[in-house]
Motif scaffolding. Structure first.
Motif: not given
Length: 266
Positions: A128-154
């Motif tokens: 939904k956001a991408l069309p508006a971000l394209k119109e802004s001529d240089g938009g940014s997306i940042t996803h907040i994702v747990s670091t532990s997902a890259r080193e899966p804990p028990r």
């Protein structure tokens, strides 16, 4: 620190508390206009009051409540948010913490529920956001994702299975939309002090029959910096990634974890 993001139009989801609220606060302090979202309008109002009471800049904060696990609500929320902002320069996606569960106790119902709240909702927000971000001529997306997902804990099966998908989503968007000036990155928090982290300390203390301080020490001992992080430190990193200072950074992930990540290559 001034990242020169004054005037940016920003959406931050799951922003009524914790890291989402801290990020929204930083953007407002930097002079951006920020729409914050979460399911509870009451919690959003409280978050807006908190941000406005602590603002240290010329930005402003608006609220658009809605449960983003519902596809129709995503459309409604983003239409309303982008209309209020008059466009979009930055999207910061966030979601509530996942349930801690071992593989043996994991159910298909919980898997489906986590997919809806983590992967599908994030996909729909970006879509939904991408069309508006394209119109802004240089938009940014940042996803907040747990670091532990890259080193899966028990015993973190929901997160281990599904949060990894956001890294893939972010990289794919960076590859396909870089030609439009749209950047997409991930940030991975670990042990940044919020109410959720406090509850983890309390749960661990109860399970092990130790004090909360002892439980906290166990976690802190796993960090080379030997301390918990401050939400302000985390928020400043997100602001940096959304600024012109990071204009050549896309398709990557930044661990904000006090050195917890063990790999030499990200």
């Amino acid at each position: 620190m001034d990242y020169n993001i004054a005037g940016q139009r920003v959406i931050v989801t799951a922003a009524s508390k914790g890291l989402g609220r801290a990020v929204a606060q930083e953007f407002v302090d930097q002079g951006a206009t920020v729409v914050i979202n979460s399911r509870s309008e009451e919690n959003l109002e409280a978050a807006r009051e908190h941000i406005e009471a602590n603002v240290d800049g010329d930005g402003s904060v608006l609220i658009v409540p809605g449960d983003l696990s519902d596809p129709e609500v995503v459309i409604e929320v983003f239409d309303a948010a982008i209309d209020k902002l008059g466009g979009l320069d930055t999207l910061v996606t966030n979601h509530g913490g996942t349930t801690r569960r071992s593989f043996e106790k994991m159910t298909t119902e919980l898997l489906d529920e986590t997919y809806e709240s983590v992967i599908k909702s994030t996909f729909l927000m970006v879509k939904k956001a991408l069309p508006a971000l394209k119109e802004s001529d240089g938009g940014s997306i940042t996803h907040i994702v747990s670091t532990s997902a890259r080193e899966p804990p028990r015993n973190h099966i929901p997160s281990n299975i599904l949060r990894l998908g956001i890294y893939g989503l972010s990289k794919s968007v960076s590859n396909e939309y870089g030609e439009y000036g749209v950047r997409s990155n991930c940030v991975g928090p670990r042990m940044v002090m919020t109410d959720r982290i406090a509850s983890i300390f309390e749960d661990d203390a109860k399970r092990q029959g130790i004090s909360v301080e002892e439980a906290k020490s166990q976690h802190v001992d796993s960090l080379p910096l030997s301390r918990v992080g401050d939400p302000q430190e985390f928020a400043e990193a997100v602001a940096f990634l959304s600024s012109d200072a990071a204009s050549f950074i896309t398709g990557t992930s930044l661990a904000i974890d006090g050195g917890w990540t063990n790999g030499a290559i990200l």
